[in-house]
Scaffold this active site. Sequence first.
Site, PDB file in Angstrom:
ATOM      1  N   ARG A 240       0.846  -1.191   0.000  1.00 25.59           N
ATOM      2  CA  ARG A 240       0.000   0.000   0.000  1.00 25.59           C
ATOM      3  C   ARG A 240       0.877   1.234   0.000  1.00 25.59           C
ATOM      4  O   ARG A 240       1.964   1.231   0.608  1.00 25.59           O
ATOM      5  CB  ARG A 240      -0.869   0.054   1.270  1.00 25.59           C
ATOM      6  CG  ARG A 240      -2.165  -0.707   1.194  1.00 25.59           C
ATOM      7  CD  ARG A 240      -3.170  -0.075   0.226  1.00 25.59           C
ATOM      8  NE  ARG A 240      -4.404  -0.814   0.157  1.00 25.59           N
ATOM      9  CZ  ARG A 240      -4.658  -1.859  -0.643  1.00 25.59           C
ATOM     10  NH1 ARG A 240      -3.725  -2.294  -1.467  1.00 25.59           N
ATOM     11  NH2 ARG A 240      -5.833  -2.449  -0.647  1.00 25.59           N
ATOM     12  N   GLU A 269      -2.084   7.869  -4.104  1.00 24.72           N
ATOM     13  CA  GLU A 269      -2.359   7.463  -5.485  1.00 24.72           C
ATOM     14  C   GLU A 269      -3.820   7.753  -5.851  1.00 24.72           C
ATOM     15  O   GLU A 269      -4.684   7.760  -4.964  1.00 24.72           O
ATOM     16  CB  GLU A 269      -2.047   5.961  -5.673  1.00 24.72           C
ATOM     17  CG  GLU A 269      -2.928   5.032  -4.862  1.00 24.72           C
ATOM     18  CD  GLU A 269      -2.513   3.564  -5.018  1.00 24.72           C
ATOM     19  OE1 GLU A 269      -1.329   3.252  -4.885  1.00 24.72           O
ATOM     20  OE2 GLU A 269      -3.429   2.748  -5.275  1.00 24.72           O
ATOM     21  N   HIS A 287      -0.761   0.278  -9.698  1.00 22.45           N
ATOM     22  CA  HIS A 287      -1.553  -0.588  -8.803  1.00 22.45           C
ATOM     23  C   HIS A 287      -2.247  -1.712  -9.592  1.00 22.45           C
ATOM     24  O   HIS A 287      -3.477  -1.821  -9.593  1.00 22.45           O
ATOM     25  CB  HIS A 287      -2.578   0.245  -8.019  1.00 22.45           C
ATOM     26  CG  HIS A 287      -3.019  -0.424  -6.747  1.00 22.45           C
ATOM     27  ND1 HIS A 287      -3.378   0.260  -5.610  1.00 22.45           N
ATOM     28  CD2 HIS A 287      -3.172  -1.739  -6.439  1.00 22.45           C
ATOM     29  CE1 HIS A 287      -3.742  -0.584  -4.663  1.00 22.45           C
ATOM     30  NE2 HIS A 287      -3.619  -1.814  -5.143  1.00 22.45           N
TER      31      HIS A 287
HETATM   32  C1  8YV Z   1      -6.972  -4.228  -6.026  1.00 19.11           C
HETATM   33  C2  8YV Z   1      -5.569  -4.491  -3.843  1.00 19.11           C
HETATM   34  O1  8YV Z   1      -6.554  -3.911  -7.296  1.00 19.11           O
HETATM   35  O2  8YV Z   1      -6.812  -6.368  -3.115  1.00 19.11           O
HETATM   36  C3  8YV Z   1      -6.164  -5.370  -2.802  1.00 19.11           C
HETATM   37  O3  8YV Z   1      -5.977  -5.078  -1.605  1.00 19.11           O
HETATM   38  O4  8YV Z   1      -4.849  -3.622  -3.540  1.00 19.11           O
HETATM   39  C4  8YV Z   1      -5.812  -4.727  -5.287  1.00 19.11           C
HETATM   40  O5  8YV Z   1      -5.745  -6.087  -5.563  1.00 19.11           O
HETATM   41  C5  8YV Z   1      -7.945  -3.205  -5.656  1.00 19.11           C
HETATM   42  O6  8YV Z   1      -7.843  -2.644  -4.407  1.00 19.11           O
HETATM   43  C6  8YV Z   1      -9.278  -3.837  -5.934  1.00 19.11           C
HETATM   44  O7  8YV Z   1     -10.320  -3.172  -5.438  1.00 19.11           O
END
Ligand code: 8YV
Length: 328
Positions: A240, A269, A287
């Site tokens: 993150r 981001e 991401h």
């Molecule tokens: C996603 C992510 O792309 O699952 C997670 O925590 O960071 C990513 O896989 C995104 O947040 C999907 O909503």
Amino acid sequence: MSKPKIFVARAIFPEVISRLEEHFEVQANQADKAWTKAELIAQLHDKDGAFMTGSDRIDADVLAACPQLKICSTMAVGYNNLDIDAMTAAGVLATNAPDVLTETTADFGFALLMATARRMTESEHYLRAGKWTQWSYDMFAGADIHGATLGILGMGRIGQGIAKRGALGFGMKVIYHNRSRLAPELEAECKARYVSKEELLKTADHLVLVLPYSAASHHSIGAAELALMKPSATLINIARGGIVDDAALAAALRDKRIAAAGLDVFEGEPKVHPDLLTVPNVVLTPHIASATVPTRLAMANLATDNLIGFFKDKKPLTPINPAVLAIK
Ligand code: 8YV
């Protein structure tokens, strides 16, 4: 009986919308508008449930303005965008999407590590700019992956997947640090040795960050931690934004205090710290660690299953705050 009303916060696979429509009255967002808090509240105030992604924020203000809301189901494993304490206090269930993205995300972590250590994007930019006129012995010479020491900070499912790829596929020595140490059989499976955070920083040739974001993990890697790392080391963040102090990292990369970084996530981001855009020794991706079609579909289907399970018989598959279920 009328169907529960669901808001789908972002655009998603049409077949997932169709599945949701079998069970719910669905308000979709196939135009993929990103909502301000006020707009989100306007959409959500009369809904029973929400299908969320990692980008949509649920906090006490949103909850207070949406008294009908009973569940927020996110298609992400990480849920730092959801204020779980506020949700529990408001009696709103949160569910996430673990497991289905573990291997895909571990693949990507490894891909980013290899691209970074072997300077793949930097060399591609050089080639595309027409600067490649002859071979030279040290042109884009990088660091080896095989046989090197792989450090992992955060040893959950994705961290374990990366450890196995490193140890079994590339003969790496794997060390890790985590809030809690793995059970001996899991350590043996991952061929990983538990070390202190300081030893991890000092010893790793390649350090991969896979820990969840929280107030406690904010800036886990800042100037002091970067100063402990080897000047030849690479740093990979697929966890993150906010876990790394991006300004301190950009300075360390500029001054070659570490060799290179690979970043899939950023503080604030989709904005990226401007200094990161000016240093050559960083690989930047938007991401996308879980972004394969089958995995994104599996994540969306799990989020859907959680909504269906909750409204059918209060049995979501992967609740985050199950205490809420006991109250209802
Ligand atoms: C996603 C992510 O792309 O699952 C997670 O925590 O960071 C990513 O896989 C995104 O947040 C999907 O909503």
